[in-house]
Design a protein around this motif. Structure first.
Motif, PDB file in Angstrom:
ATOM      1  N   LEU A 204      -5.850  -0.293 -11.977  1.00  0.00           N
ATOM      2  CA  LEU A 204      -5.598  -1.335 -10.776  1.00  0.00           C
ATOM      3  C   LEU A 204      -6.492  -1.797 -10.104  1.00  0.00           C
ATOM      4  O   LEU A 204      -6.923  -2.159  -8.932  1.00  0.00           O
ATOM      5  CB  LEU A 204      -4.002  -1.356 -10.984  1.00  0.00           C
ATOM      6  N   LEU A 205      -6.109  -0.067  -8.425  1.00  0.00           N
ATOM      7  CA  LEU A 205      -6.677  -0.694  -7.439  1.00  0.00           C
ATOM      8  C   LEU A 205      -8.158  -1.428  -7.738  1.00  0.00           C
ATOM      9  O   LEU A 205      -8.932  -1.738  -6.185  1.00  0.00           O
ATOM     10  CB  LEU A 205      -6.343   0.634  -6.664  1.00  0.00           C
ATOM     11  N   THR A 206      -8.575  -0.204  -8.178  1.00  0.00           N
ATOM     12  CA  THR A 206     -10.235  -1.005  -8.881  1.00  0.00           C
ATOM     13  C   THR A 206     -10.690  -2.623  -9.040  1.00  0.00           C
ATOM     14  O   THR A 206     -10.880  -2.943  -8.125  1.00  0.00           O
ATOM     15  CB  THR A 206     -10.142  -0.354  -9.697  1.00  0.00           C
ATOM     16  N   ALA A 207      -9.677  -3.069  -9.645  1.00  0.00           N
ATOM     17  CA  ALA A 207      -9.546  -4.337 -10.352  1.00  0.00           C
ATOM     18  C   ALA A 207      -8.640  -4.904  -8.424  1.00  0.00           C
ATOM     19  O   ALA A 207     -10.257  -6.152  -9.202  1.00  0.00           O
ATOM     20  CB  ALA A 207      -8.779  -4.658 -11.082  1.00  0.00           C
ATOM     21  N   GLY A 208      -8.379  -4.719  -7.689  1.00  0.00           N
ATOM     22  CA  GLY A 208      -8.411  -5.440  -6.393  1.00  0.00           C
ATOM     23  C   GLY A 208      -6.832  -5.588  -5.816  1.00  0.00           C
ATOM     24  O   GLY A 208      -6.688  -6.112  -4.740  1.00  0.00           O
ATOM     25  N   PHE A 209      -5.562  -4.510  -7.194  1.00  0.00           N
ATOM     26  CA  PHE A 209      -4.471  -4.404  -6.190  1.00  0.00           C
ATOM     27  C   PHE A 209      -4.630  -4.081  -5.224  1.00  0.00           C
ATOM     28  O   PHE A 209      -6.025  -2.697  -5.296  1.00  0.00           O
ATOM     29  CB  PHE A 209      -3.751  -4.060  -7.899  1.00  0.00           C
ATOM     30  N   VAL A 210      -3.398  -4.012  -4.534  1.00  0.00           N
ATOM     31  CA  VAL A 210      -3.809  -2.783  -2.914  1.00  0.00           C
ATOM     32  C   VAL A 210      -2.410  -1.684  -2.871  1.00  0.00           C
ATOM     33  O   VAL A 210      -1.164  -2.782  -3.037  1.00  0.00           O
ATOM     34  CB  VAL A 210      -3.570  -3.965  -1.998  1.00  0.00           C
ATOM     35  N   ASP A 211      -2.610  -1.050  -2.518  1.00  0.00           N
ATOM     36  CA  ASP A 211      -1.423   0.801  -2.678  1.00  0.00           C
ATOM     37  C   ASP A 211      -1.112   0.221  -1.126  1.00  0.00           C
ATOM     38  O   ASP A 211      -1.929   0.767   0.419  1.00  0.00           O
ATOM     39  CB  ASP A 211      -2.181   1.213  -2.501  1.00  0.00           C
ATOM     40  N   PRO A 212      -0.383  -0.666  -0.535  1.00  0.00           N
ATOM     41  CA  PRO A 212       0.455  -0.720   0.616  1.00  0.00           C
ATOM     42  C   PRO A 212       0.906   0.548   1.514  1.00  0.00           C
ATOM     43  O   PRO A 212       0.430   0.460   2.752  1.00  0.00           O
ATOM     44  CB  PRO A 212       1.945  -1.469   0.647  1.00  0.00           C
ATOM     45  N   ALA A 213       1.105   1.536   1.029  1.00  0.00           N
ATOM     46  CA  ALA A 213       0.940   2.695   1.666  1.00  0.00           C
ATOM     47  C   ALA A 213      -0.413   2.885   2.261  1.00  0.00           C
ATOM     48  O   ALA A 213      -0.650   3.398   3.556  1.00  0.00           O
ATOM     49  CB  ALA A 213       2.244   3.562   0.677  1.00  0.00           C
ATOM     50  N   ALA A 214      -1.188   3.117   1.240  1.00  0.00           N
ATOM     51  CA  ALA A 214      -2.302   4.081   1.824  1.00  0.00           C
ATOM     52  C   ALA A 214      -2.914   2.862   2.855  1.00  0.00           C
ATOM     53  O   ALA A 214      -3.708   2.897   3.844  1.00  0.00           O
ATOM     54  CB  ALA A 214      -3.282   3.682   0.720  1.00  0.00           C
ATOM     55  N   ASP A 215      -2.517   1.444   2.155  1.00  0.00           N
ATOM     56  CA  ASP A 215      -3.572   0.155   3.093  1.00  0.00           C
ATOM     57  C   ASP A 215      -2.585   0.401   5.252  1.00  0.00           C
ATOM     58  O   ASP A 215      -3.578  -0.132   5.689  1.00  0.00           O
ATOM     59  CB  ASP A 215      -3.273  -0.953   3.136  1.00  0.00           C
ATOM     60  N   LEU A 216      -2.029   0.506   4.986  1.00  0.00           N
ATOM     61  CA  LEU A 216      -0.660   0.447   6.205  1.00  0.00           C
ATOM     62  C   LEU A 216      -1.059   1.738   6.524  1.00  0.00           C
ATOM     63  O   LEU A 216      -0.414   2.307   8.279  1.00  0.00           O
ATOM     64  CB  LEU A 216       0.535  -0.066   6.027  1.00  0.00           C
ATOM     65  N   GLY A 217      -1.889   3.263   5.777  1.00  0.00           N
ATOM     66  CA  GLY A 217      -1.562   4.528   6.748  1.00  0.00           C
ATOM     67  C   GLY A 217      -0.456   5.430   7.002  1.00  0.00           C
ATOM     68  O   GLY A 217      -0.365   6.129   8.182  1.00  0.00           O
ATOM     69  N   LEU A 218       0.438   4.601   5.963  1.00  0.00           N
ATOM     70  CA  LEU A 218       1.727   5.343   6.126  1.00  0.00           C
ATOM     71  C   LEU A 218       1.997   6.613   5.736  1.00  0.00           C
ATOM     72  O   LEU A 218       0.907   6.986   4.714  1.00  0.00           O
ATOM     73  CB  LEU A 218       2.646   4.896   5.171  1.00  0.00           C
ATOM     74  N   ALA A 219       2.466   7.817   6.055  1.00  0.00           N
ATOM     75  CA  ALA A 219       3.056   9.484   4.997  1.00  0.00           C
ATOM     76  C   ALA A 219       3.183   9.198   3.876  1.00  0.00           C
ATOM     77  O   ALA A 219       3.915   8.200   3.716  1.00  0.00           O
ATOM     78  CB  ALA A 219       3.747   9.838   6.413  1.00  0.00           C
ATOM     79  N   PHE A 220       3.086   9.755   2.969  1.00  0.00           N
ATOM     80  CA  PHE A 220       3.552   9.854   2.087  1.00  0.00           C
ATOM     81  C   PHE A 220       4.954   9.559   1.982  1.00  0.00           C
ATOM     82  O   PHE A 220       5.918  10.162   2.458  1.00  0.00           O
ATOM     83  CB  PHE A 220       2.978  11.568   1.045  1.00  0.00           C
TER      84      PHE A 220
END
Length: 277
Positions: A204-220
């Motif tokens: 999903l991420l390779t195709a172009g969806f974005v993980d907001p937690a990673a994109d915003l630099g949020l802690a796990f």
């Protein structure tokens, strides 16, 4: 200047529709109280078990309690129906498709085409619950969803039953019975098992969806793992925009409180989005 409030989107797996084994609905009542406090504009609920009975009596009662409008998508497995709700007049359904995969998902995947007040272009919400048992089937479902990853104004919402690249690997496998290795771990050609299988999310991420937690630099932040003793904290629930979403992710939060931990085996995920012009 855009004076509109942020659009609040919630994903939540209710665990058997909020119903306990004795038939009581006290968990559902707690869930609805939490959702009311969040005042969401769009809610995607998974495991709406028996919510379709008697003409959708429970689904309609949930919608009435939240002052929202519902659409139910029947699951092909275990009665784990999906319910998408919107809050009029700010958000309205233009169209709703309860099974855009034509029976090819373990549960289903719906698509809601939504009109947000004051916004010219519709927002499309894909709502799903990926296969919990087979990594290969999860990947097949994810690959089906990747066709939407380069489109404008798409959100993929739901319980994806997969962790994301960069999420912590287990220090030990004591928490997972060997009978569940095949549902959760990479299997090598020789039959041995390796790390967690994250292939569906990677696709999903390779195709172009974005993980907001990673994109915003949020802690796990876990969305599951608190329910059973010996389980481990992990992510399973997501609100994933595409790179072409014309809304900015203002915040992305997991509601992890004592009340939320007692209400279901998953925790609500909340995204606030602000329209960019």
């Amino acid at each position: 200047m855009n004076a509109q409030p942020a659009l609040c989107v919630v994903s939540y797996n209710t665990l058997n529709g909020g119903r306990d084994r004795d038939g009581s609905l006290h968990r559902l009542i707690d869930q609805l109280d939490m959702l009311k406090e969040l005042a969401p504009d769009v809610v995607c609920l998974q495991e709406g078990k028996r919510w379709d009975e008697n003409g959708g009596e429970t689904a309609n009662a949930v919608a009435a309690a939240l002052e929202m409008e519902p659409r139910l998508a029947r699951s092909a497995s275990h009665g784990c129906h999906l319910v998408t709700l919107v809050r009029p007049p700010r958000v309205r359904f233009l169209r709703f498709y309860p099974d855009i995969a034509e029976g090819n998902f373990h549960h289903t995947v719906s698509r809601a085409v939504l009109q947000v007040e004051g916004v010219g272009t519709p927002l499309h919400v894909l709502h799903t619950h990926l296969d919990p048992f087979s990594p290969a089937d999860r990947v097949a479902e994810a690959r089906w969803l990747t066709q939407y990853a380069d489109r404008d104004d798409i959100l993929l919402v739901g319980d994806l039953n997969t962790e994301a690249p960069g999420d912590p690997e287990p220090m030990t496998w004591d928490w997972l019975p060997p009978t569940q290795y095949s549902s959760n771990r990479i299997q090598h050609p020789d039959g041995s098992y390796g790390d967690l299988d994250k292939a569906a999310m990677s696709a999903l991420l390779t195709a172009g969806f974005v993980d907001p937690a990673a994109d915003l630099g949020l802690a796990f932040a876990r969305t599951a793992g608190h329910w059973r003793e010996g389980d481990r904290d992990h992510r399973s629930d997501y609100i994933l925009p595409t790179r072409h979403l014309s809304w900015q992710m203002q915040s992305y939060t997991v509601i992890d409180t004592p009340r939320a931990r007692g209400a279901a085996d998953h925790l609500p995920v909340v995204a606030h989005l602000r329209r960019t012009f």
